[in-house]
Design a protein around this motif. Structure first.
Motif, short mmCIF file in Angstrom:
data_model
loop_
_atom_site.label_atom_id
_atom_site.label_comp_id
_atom_site.label_asym_id
_atom_site.label_seq_id
_atom_site.Cartn_x
_atom_site.Cartn_y
_atom_site.Cartn_z
N PRO A 54 -0.27 -0.80 -10.43
CA PRO A 54 -1.91 -1.33 -10.50
C PRO A 54 -2.17 0.68 -9.64
CG PRO A 54 -0.75 -2.07 -8.32
CD PRO A 54 -0.26 -1.64 -9.11
N ILE A 55 -2.72 1.14 -10.71
CA ILE A 55 -3.26 2.56 -9.41
C ILE A 55 -4.45 2.38 -8.64
CG2 ILE A 55 -2.84 3.97 -11.99
CD1 ILE A 55 -5.69 4.18 -12.02
N ASP A 56 -4.95 0.98 -8.26
CA ASP A 56 -6.20 1.42 -7.35
C ASP A 56 -6.18 -0.53 -7.32
OD1 ASP A 56 -7.83 0.04 -10.00
OD2 ASP A 56 -9.27 1.53 -9.75
N GLY A 57 -6.90 -1.34 -6.50
CA GLY A 57 -7.39 -1.95 -6.37
C GLY A 57 -5.96 -2.67 -5.04
N GLN A 58 -5.84 -3.98 -4.81
CA GLN A 58 -5.62 -4.78 -3.92
C GLN A 58 -4.66 -5.29 -4.08
OE1 GLN A 58 -7.83 -6.37 -1.02
NE2 GLN A 58 -8.30 -4.88 -0.06
N ILE A 59 -2.92 -5.30 -3.93
CA ILE A 59 -1.90 -6.45 -4.31
C ILE A 59 -1.45 -7.99 -3.13
CG2 ILE A 59 0.43 -6.54 -4.84
CD1 ILE A 59 0.35 -4.14 -5.41
N VAL A 60 -2.14 -8.52 -3.99
CA VAL A 60 -1.69 -10.47 -3.66
C VAL A 60 -0.89 -11.04 -3.92
CG1 VAL A 60 -3.46 -12.06 -3.11
CG2 VAL A 60 -4.80 -10.26 -3.42
N ILE A 61 -0.35 -11.76 -2.60
CA ILE A 61 0.55 -12.65 -3.52
C ILE A 61 0.12 -13.81 -3.13
CG2 ILE A 61 3.30 -12.94 -3.24
CD1 ILE A 61 3.59 -10.20 -2.48
N ARG A 62 0.58 -14.56 -4.44
CA ARG A 62 0.03 -16.41 -3.09
C ARG A 62 1.34 -17.20 -4.46
NH1 ARG A 62 -4.75 -17.87 -1.10
NH2 ARG A 62 -4.72 -19.49 -2.97
#
Length: 73
Positions: A54-62
């Motif tokens: 990704p170039i923007d946003g937040q990374i979330v691990i679920r």
């Protein structure tokens, strides 16, 4: 840490899913799956494989749901 000490997952089904989240209109958040993660045998970390960066946003691990991990053992 040398690369020979990094152990790849022993199964193909990830124990976790990796997403990128972005805020959209009306305060809605959009989630896009971008990869998978596998829990280390000792439970103290994750091996992460991304299909895209990704170039923007937040990374979330679920954590994956049990039905999604069927046959992962």
């Amino acid at each position: 840490m040398s690369n020979d000490k990094i152990k790849k997952p022993t199964h193909n089904v990830p124990t976790h899913h990796v997403y990128v989240t972005k805020a959209g209109a009306d305060d809605k958040t959009f989630w896009s799956r971008i990869g998978g993660a596998w829990e280390h045998k000792d439970g103290k970390g994750l091996f992460i494989r991304l299909d895209t960066l990704p170039i923007d946003g937040q990374i979330v691990i679920r954590k994956a749901k049990p039905a999604e991990m069927a046959g992962a053992a």
